[in-house]
Design a protein around this motif. Structure first.
Motif, PDB file in Angstrom:
ATOM      1  N   PRO A  73       8.274  -7.435   4.062  1.00  0.00           N
ATOM      2  CA  PRO A  73       6.918  -7.806   4.491  1.00  0.00           C
ATOM      3  C   PRO A  73       6.181  -6.563   4.978  1.00  0.00           C
ATOM      4  CG  PRO A  73       8.583  -9.174   5.583  1.00  0.00           C
ATOM      5  CD  PRO A  73       9.312  -8.065   4.894  1.00  0.00           C
ATOM      6  N   ARG A  74       4.895  -6.485   4.683  1.00  0.00           N
ATOM      7  CA  ARG A  74       4.096  -5.314   5.078  1.00  0.00           C
ATOM      8  C   ARG A  74       2.812  -5.786   5.745  1.00  0.00           C
ATOM      9  NH1 ARG A  74       6.875  -0.537   2.780  1.00  0.00           N
ATOM     10  NH2 ARG A  74       8.253  -1.507   1.268  1.00  0.00           N
ATOM     11  N   SER A  75       2.237  -4.887   6.505  1.00  0.00           N
ATOM     12  CA  SER A  75       0.947  -5.168   7.126  1.00  0.00           C
ATOM     13  C   SER A  75      -0.154  -5.050   6.072  1.00  0.00           C
ATOM     14  CB  SER A  75       0.695  -4.154   8.243  1.00  0.00           C
ATOM     15  OG  SER A  75       0.756  -2.852   7.712  1.00  0.00           O
ATOM     16  N   ARG A  76      -1.312  -5.569   6.386  1.00  0.00           N
ATOM     17  CA  ARG A  76      -2.446  -5.462   5.471  1.00  0.00           C
ATOM     18  C   ARG A  76      -2.757  -4.004   5.181  1.00  0.00           C
ATOM     19  NH1 ARG A  76      -8.372  -8.305   6.139  1.00  0.00           N
ATOM     20  NH2 ARG A  76      -9.561  -6.649   5.127  1.00  0.00           N
ATOM     21  N   GLY A  77      -2.993  -3.695   3.929  1.00  0.00           N
ATOM     22  CA  GLY A  77      -3.308  -2.326   3.523  1.00  0.00           C
ATOM     23  C   GLY A  77      -2.484  -1.933   2.318  1.00  0.00           C
ATOM     24  N   PHE A  78      -2.394  -0.624   2.090  1.00  0.00           N
ATOM     25  CA  PHE A  78      -1.699  -0.104   0.913  1.00  0.00           C
ATOM     26  C   PHE A  78      -0.425   0.620   1.327  1.00  0.00           C
ATOM     27  CE2 PHE A  78      -6.017  -0.820  -0.420  1.00  0.00           C
ATOM     28  CZ  PHE A  78      -5.874  -1.331  -1.702  1.00  0.00           C
ATOM     29  N   HIS A  79       0.644   0.403   0.571  1.00  0.00           N
ATOM     30  CA  HIS A  79       1.965   0.906   0.928  1.00  0.00           C
ATOM     31  C   HIS A  79       2.665   1.498  -0.284  1.00  0.00           C
ATOM     32  CE1 HIS A  79       1.598  -1.260   4.746  1.00  0.00           C
ATOM     33  NE2 HIS A  79       1.014  -2.196   4.024  1.00  0.00           N
ATOM     34  N   LEU A  80       3.276   2.641  -0.076  1.00  0.00           N
ATOM     35  CA  LEU A  80       4.034   3.305  -1.135  1.00  0.00           C
ATOM     36  C   LEU A  80       5.407   2.647  -1.252  1.00  0.00           C
ATOM     37  CD1 LEU A  80       3.866   5.800  -3.037  1.00  0.00           C
ATOM     38  CD2 LEU A  80       4.852   7.157  -1.170  1.00  0.00           C
ATOM     39  N   ILE A  81       5.702   2.049  -2.404  1.00  0.00           N
ATOM     40  CA  ILE A  81       6.949   1.288  -2.547  1.00  0.00           C
ATOM     41  C   ILE A  81       7.821   1.797  -3.693  1.00  0.00           C
ATOM     42  CG2 ILE A  81       6.022  -0.823  -1.480  1.00  0.00           C
ATOM     43  CD1 ILE A  81       5.768  -1.965  -4.382  1.00  0.00           C
ATOM     44  N   THR A  82       7.550   2.978  -4.194  1.00  0.00           N
ATOM     45  CA  THR A  82       8.336   3.485  -5.341  1.00  0.00           C
ATOM     46  C   THR A  82       9.836   3.435  -5.044  1.00  0.00           C
ATOM     47  OG1 THR A  82       6.531   5.081  -5.594  1.00  0.00           O
ATOM     48  CG2 THR A  82       8.413   5.307  -7.086  1.00  0.00           C
ATOM     49  N   ARG A  83      10.225   3.976  -3.880  1.00  0.00           N
ATOM     50  CA  ARG A  83      11.669   4.039  -3.576  1.00  0.00           C
ATOM     51  C   ARG A  83      12.268   2.669  -3.312  1.00  0.00           C
ATOM     52  NH1 ARG A  83      12.208   9.383   0.343  1.00  0.00           N
ATOM     53  NH2 ARG A  83      11.221  10.812  -1.130  1.00  0.00           N
ATOM     54  N   GLU A  84      11.491   1.789  -2.689  1.00  0.00           N
ATOM     55  CA  GLU A  84      12.026   0.446  -2.463  1.00  0.00           C
ATOM     56  C   GLU A  84      12.313  -0.231  -3.811  1.00  0.00           C
ATOM     57  OE1 GLU A  84       9.798  -2.042   0.248  1.00  0.00           O
ATOM     58  OE2 GLU A  84      10.930  -3.839  -0.324  1.00  0.00           O
ATOM     59  N   LEU A  85      11.475   0.012  -4.799  1.00  0.00           N
ATOM     60  CA  LEU A  85      11.697  -0.578  -6.124  1.00  0.00           C
ATOM     61  C   LEU A  85      12.847   0.109  -6.861  1.00  0.00           C
ATOM     62  CD1 LEU A  85       7.975  -0.982  -7.281  1.00  0.00           C
ATOM     63  CD2 LEU A  85       9.515  -2.825  -6.586  1.00  0.00           C
TER      64      LEU A  85
END
Lengths: 145, 145, 145
Positions: free
Chosen positions: B11-23
């Motif tokens: 879960p993330r807060s509202r906004g933009f998040h870098l998720i390359t590594r999580e994927l």
């Protein structure tokens, strides 16, 4: 397995329209694909395809209101005006929203979320029928035998 | 070779998040593909996936500021208001940014540019965990033997 | 059949440019594919690829005017300003328009509509040459023999 076909959509009024069933109703071939991708491509530069909420029609109305407001007609700087006041905004909306979609196929169905549907964005006042090329690709359960 | 799996994002807060590594951390299967495509599909209509700059976090903050300004809450013409002031803007942002990405696979890795990363756009104030269906498809080095 | 190659585009001025011929002229491999998909991926976060009108150059000029107006430079809330006034707007435009395209291949050609072309969106004042990874995938007529 590759399947490619051209679908002719019903003509729609300007705005956003839920077309998931109109598309899938013409794609019985989906049932043959266990894992794959479905690609939808609209062959026009003044209409678009997008994925959004499939339940409340107000969401589609509000989407049209937003785009009417933020991609206005009759901007002083428009040069391309001969095809009508709705034409240049239609081109801008087409690029903002996009002309194609790829949706995963899982066990013979589009793996859309519970609240997702495929929308047509008809950006001309009188756009007429629009053509969508559908390309399905994946592996069938039979290929495991 | 087809690989399809469902990933549940943090879960993330509202906004933009870098998720390359999580994927990619959950996609060891990438290493088996020499040439192919990775397709990421978010199964929600109030969040989005996009590719952008992977270095300065200010770029992600500014992206949120832009969308807050140009896709405003509480517009007088919104009809779909029952789910909260952040809901209709979230649907608009989802269509502007898109619900899926396709990235080339080259020699077992996503062929992103040096400065590119995959971003989650979380457009709700309290969106919770989001599901992404990943479909990998390509040919493995072994298929050349 | 999978084909993947990297193309280096000619440097272009800021704005929108029709690049269909520059791309297809470097893709003789298209002729080998009967049914398939062509994927174009730009490896930068300040330029974009989109499909739009291929005839009147005014449409491309108006597109640039629209984005100049609705993704303004020097917004008071921008934090990411060190790389120049054109940089943060370039990142926003890149996400609004997208970094990749998928186009159906039919009988050896891109199945674009009569009025559709592939556009490069160059969002920096001096962006230089941009790299596009092209991934072609499909079945050849020979595979039916």
């Amino acid at each position: 397995m590759w399947i490619q076909k051209s679908l002719q959509l019903q003509p729609r009024s300007r705005g956003f329209h839920l077309i998931t069933r109109e598309l899938t109703g013409q794609l019985p071939e989906l049932a043959q694909i266990d894992v794959g991708l479905a690609h939808f491509f609209i062959r026009h530069s003044s209409a678009s395809l997008t994925i959004n909420e499939n339940a409340d029609p107000d969401v589609r109305t509000d989407m049209e209101s937003h785009f009417k407001h933020f991609v206005p007609e009759n901007q002083g700087y428009y040069l391309h005006t001969l095809e009508g006041a709705d034409d240049m905004p239609a081109h801008i909306k087409a690029s903002l929203l996009g002309s194609s979609l790829s949706v995963p196929i899982k066990m013979g169905r589009l793996a859309l979320g519970t609240w997702q549907g495929i929308w047509l964005g008809e950006h001309r006042n009188h756009g007429g029928s629009r053509e969508v090329i559908v390309t399905l690709h994946g592996e069938s359960p039979a290929s495991d035998v």
